[in-house]
Design an enzyme around this catalytic site. Structure first.
Site, PDB file in Angstrom:
ATOM      1  N   TYR A 169     -12.930   6.781 -12.592  1.00  0.00           N
ATOM      2  CA  TYR A 169     -13.041   5.578 -11.753  1.00  0.00           C
ATOM      3  C   TYR A 169     -13.727   4.450 -12.533  1.00  0.00           C
ATOM      4  O   TYR A 169     -13.207   3.337 -12.620  1.00  0.00           O
ATOM      5  CB  TYR A 169     -13.835   5.919 -10.500  1.00  0.00           C
ATOM      6  CG  TYR A 169     -14.015   4.789  -9.510  1.00  0.00           C
ATOM      7  CD1 TYR A 169     -12.927   4.265  -8.813  1.00  0.00           C
ATOM      8  CD2 TYR A 169     -15.279   4.247  -9.255  1.00  0.00           C
ATOM      9  CE1 TYR A 169     -13.092   3.233  -7.884  1.00  0.00           C
ATOM     10  CE2 TYR A 169     -15.447   3.227  -8.326  1.00  0.00           C
ATOM     11  CZ  TYR A 169     -14.362   2.726  -7.647  1.00  0.00           C
ATOM     12  OH  TYR A 169     -14.525   1.710  -6.729  1.00  0.00           O
ATOM     13  N   ASP A 181       0.850  -1.199   0.000  1.00  0.00           N
ATOM     14  CA  ASP A 181       0.000   0.000   0.000  1.00  0.00           C
ATOM     15  C   ASP A 181       0.881   1.243   0.000  1.00  0.00           C
ATOM     16  O   ASP A 181       1.958   1.249   0.605  1.00  0.00           O
ATOM     17  CB  ASP A 181      -0.898  -0.008   1.256  1.00  0.00           C
ATOM     18  CG  ASP A 181      -2.158   0.829   1.088  1.00  0.00           C
ATOM     19  OD1 ASP A 181      -2.018   2.047   0.873  1.00  0.00           O
ATOM     20  OD2 ASP A 181      -3.255   0.268   1.188  1.00  0.00           O
ATOM     21  N   ASN A 182       0.427   2.309  -0.683  1.00  0.00           N
ATOM     22  CA  ASN A 182       1.176   3.572  -0.649  1.00  0.00           C
ATOM     23  C   ASN A 182       0.510   4.585   0.288  1.00  0.00           C
ATOM     24  O   ASN A 182       0.893   5.751   0.309  1.00  0.00           O
ATOM     25  CB  ASN A 182       1.318   4.179  -2.054  1.00  0.00           C
ATOM     26  CG  ASN A 182      -0.004   4.668  -2.620  1.00  0.00           C
ATOM     27  OD1 ASN A 182      -1.057   4.404  -2.048  1.00  0.00           O
ATOM     28  ND2 ASN A 182       0.048   5.383  -3.728  1.00  0.00           N
ATOM     29  N   THR A 234      -4.928   6.646   0.393  1.00  0.00           N
ATOM     30  CA  THR A 234      -6.212   6.844   1.077  1.00  0.00           C
ATOM     31  C   THR A 234      -6.364   5.880   2.254  1.00  0.00           C
ATOM     32  O   THR A 234      -7.368   5.914   2.948  1.00  0.00           O
ATOM     33  CB  THR A 234      -7.405   6.639   0.110  1.00  0.00           C
ATOM     34  OG1 THR A 234      -7.334   5.301  -0.434  1.00  0.00           O
ATOM     35  CG2 THR A 234      -7.381   7.638  -1.025  1.00  0.00           C
TER      36      THR A 234
HETATM   37  P1  NAD Z   1      -9.892   2.694   0.447  1.00  0.00           P
HETATM   38  O1  NAD Z   1      -9.604   4.019  -0.165  1.00  0.00           O
HETATM   39  O2  NAD Z   1     -10.212   2.643   1.898  1.00  0.00           O
HETATM   40  O3  NAD Z   1      -8.703   1.688   0.174  1.00  0.00           O
HETATM   41  C1  NAD Z   1      -7.906   1.713  -0.981  1.00  0.00           C
HETATM   42  C2  NAD Z   1      -6.471   1.422  -0.589  1.00  0.00           C
HETATM   43  O4  NAD Z   1      -5.653   1.400  -1.764  1.00  0.00           O
HETATM   44  C3  NAD Z   1      -5.885   2.490   0.350  1.00  0.00           C
HETATM   45  O5  NAD Z   1      -5.230   1.870   1.438  1.00  0.00           O
HETATM   46  C4  NAD Z   1      -4.893   3.230  -0.552  1.00  0.00           C
HETATM   47  O6  NAD Z   1      -3.834   3.831   0.179  1.00  0.00           O
HETATM   48  C5  NAD Z   1      -4.463   2.133  -1.490  1.00  0.00           C
HETATM   49  N1  NAD Z   1      -3.919   2.620  -2.765  1.00  0.00           N
HETATM   50  C6  NAD Z   1      -4.500   3.502  -3.616  1.00  0.00           C
HETATM   51  N2  NAD Z   1      -3.700   3.710  -4.668  1.00  0.00           N
HETATM   52  C7  NAD Z   1      -2.604   2.933  -4.489  1.00  0.00           C
HETATM   53  C8  NAD Z   1      -1.414   2.710  -5.241  1.00  0.00           C
HETATM   54  N3  NAD Z   1      -1.203   3.330  -6.414  1.00  0.00           N
HETATM   55  N4  NAD Z   1      -0.487   1.851  -4.755  1.00  0.00           N
HETATM   56  C9  NAD Z   1      -0.685   1.205  -3.573  1.00  0.00           C
HETATM   57  N5  NAD Z   1      -1.791   1.385  -2.827  1.00  0.00           N
HETATM   58  C10 NAD Z   1      -2.731   2.245  -3.275  1.00  0.00           C
HETATM   59  O7  NAD Z   1     -11.089   2.052  -0.429  1.00  0.00           O
HETATM   60  P2  NAD Z   1     -11.972   0.760  -0.151  1.00  0.00           P
HETATM   61  O8  NAD Z   1     -13.367   1.186   0.051  1.00  0.00           O
HETATM   62  O9  NAD Z   1     -11.322  -0.105   0.841  1.00  0.00           O
HETATM   63  O10 NAD Z   1     -11.905   0.064  -1.582  1.00  0.00           O
HETATM   64  C11 NAD Z   1     -11.008  -1.002  -1.841  1.00  0.00           C
HETATM   65  C12 NAD Z   1     -11.259  -1.541  -3.236  1.00  0.00           C
HETATM   66  O11 NAD Z   1     -12.610  -2.022  -3.343  1.00  0.00           O
HETATM   67  C13 NAD Z   1     -11.079  -0.505  -4.331  1.00  0.00           C
HETATM   68  O12 NAD Z   1     -10.452  -1.136  -5.438  1.00  0.00           O
HETATM   69  C14 NAD Z   1     -12.487  -0.112  -4.689  1.00  0.00           C
HETATM   70  O13 NAD Z   1     -12.585   0.300  -6.007  1.00  0.00           O
HETATM   71  C15 NAD Z   1     -13.251  -1.406  -4.439  1.00  0.00           C
HETATM   72  N6  NAD Z   1     -14.660  -1.149  -4.117  1.00  0.00           N
HETATM   73  C16 NAD Z   1     -15.041  -0.679  -2.885  1.00  0.00           C
HETATM   74  C17 NAD Z   1     -16.382  -0.464  -2.627  1.00  0.00           C
HETATM   75  C18 NAD Z   1     -16.872   0.008  -1.286  1.00  0.00           C
HETATM   76  O14 NAD Z   1     -18.098   0.151  -1.081  1.00  0.00           O
HETATM   77  N7  NAD Z   1     -16.005   0.243  -0.315  1.00  0.00           N
HETATM   78  C19 NAD Z   1     -17.347  -0.681  -3.634  1.00  0.00           C
HETATM   79  C20 NAD Z   1     -16.907  -1.131  -4.880  1.00  0.00           C
HETATM   80  C21 NAD Z   1     -15.573  -1.376  -5.104  1.00  0.00           C
END
Ligand code: NAD
Length: 312
Positions: A145, A32-33, A36
């Site tokens: 997105y 993770d970077n 977010t």
């Molecule tokens: P989040 O923002 O809490 O987590 C995303 C994570 O990815 C973060 O820890 C962020 O630091 C990391 N990240 C982002 N860009 C990066 C990069 N270039 N390199 C390394 N790490 C990176 O979001 P979430 O809600 O936990 O979502 C996680 C995944 O699930 C995402 O792919 C999202 O599209 C998918 N998703 C989530 C939901 C939801 O309701 N939460 C719905 C549909 C899809």
């Protein structure tokens, strides 16, 4: 012992997935970077079964040990984040996904991508089965997105068909629960915190647009079942039993928090989908998966995790 790499493992869903995998006896490498995500989400995961690698997956992923599963969750996910980070969102969906698929190919690992119901855009078919191709505006604000995820799905299928990588695609619908960031802008976390603090709940539009809300524990169980199946085609994971209008979701948060907050209405954002409900026929048939936690119970669990006592 299986070894799993979780990209985005310090985020909301990723950190719950890391917990679940460790509980299943996996060694977990979280990449993770922190764009977010947060170290707070994973600080309880200490010991030989868990490692954290600070790395932007767009630049590459290097893991110096055998890997059995690659869970690719890294991506900004809330509208506030991907509107602030449009190019990063497109790059992590394209280059980042290619790097995660390359890792799975190199390690001969099972690969799972967290795609999204946003691939259906503002849907003209309701509820949405996996066979629906969607209705997305590529140049609208949400296009960065939606199209990143649509490209990531296409790339995943190409690696499967051309390179023989063992891939899975989870189309995740709205999920809520502990570790969502208070200010990440998603309706559930905004409403619950406003209700707890006794502030007015800010609903967009007239509040009649719908979402289906899945509690995080149900979602993670579904992801794991999909990863450990041999399915390659997309599978919807979400809770069809809880399609609510945003006004109903706001009212549920007020009810469970025992709050006296009121509801105020603000302008609807551009291209906000009007309806959203998964058809989970495939998840039921292929994975035997069904969400188990109803909305009020999910909201109560979430409130307790925040140190508050819910009503009921
Ligand atoms: P989040 O923002 O809490 O987590 C995303 C994570 O990815 C973060 O820890 C962020 O630091 C990391 N990240 C982002 N860009 C990066 C990069 N270039 N390199 C390394 N790490 C990176 O979001 P979430 O809600 O936990 O979502 C996680 C995944 O699930 C995402 O792919 C999202 O599209 C998918 N998703 C989530 C939901 C939801 O309701 N939460 C719905 C549909 C899809």
């Amino acid at each position: 012992m299986s070894t799993s790499v979780v990209t985005g493992g310090a985020g909301f869903l990723g950190s719950h997935l890391c917990d679940y995998l460790v509980a299943q006896g996996h060694r977990v490498i979280c990449v993770d970077n922190l764009e977010t995500g947060s170290l707070e989400n994973i600080e309880h995961l200490k010991g030989p079964e868990f490692s954290f690698v600070y790395q932007d997956v767009v630049d590459g992923i290097w893991i110096d040990e055998p890997v059995d599963y690659v869970f690719h969750l890294a991506s900004p996910a809330s509208p506030i984040d991907y509107l602030r980070l449009p190019l990063q969102t497109l790059k992590v969906g394209s280059h980042g996904t290619a790097n995660a698929l390359g890792l799975a190919k190199w390690k001969r690992a099972r690969f799972l991508i967290s795609s999204t119901s946003e691939v259906y855009g503002d849907p003209q078919v309701h509820p949405q089965p996996e066979t629906y191709w969607g209705n997305v505006n590529p140049i609208g604000p949400r296009g960065v997105y939606d199209e990143a995820k649509r490209y990531a799905e296409a790339l995943t299928m190409a690696y499967h068909k051309q390179q023989g990588v063992n891939t899975a695609i989870a189309r995740i619908f709205n999920t809520y629960g502990p570790r969502m960031r208070k200010n990440d802008g998603r309706a559930s976390v905004t409403f619950l915190n406003q209700a707890i603090e006794g502030k007015p709940l800010t609903v967009f539009g007239d509040g009649s647009q719908t979402r289906s809300m899945c509690y995080v524990d149900d979602l993670i169980r579904g992801l794991y079942l999909l990863a450990t199946s041999d399915e390659h085609l997309p599978v919807n994971i979400g809770n069809p039993g809880h399609e609510l209008t945003m006004k109903e979701l706001a009212e549920a948060c007020i009810r469970v928090a025992g709050s006296s907050s009121t509801i105020v209405y603000e302008a609807l954002p551009t291209d906000d989908p009007l309806v959203r409900r998964p058809d989970i026929t495939r998840a039921r048939a292929i994975l035997g998966w069904e969400p188990e936690i109803d909305l009020d119970e999910g909201l109560r669990r979430w409130m307790r995790s925040l140190g508050h006592t819910p009503v009921g």
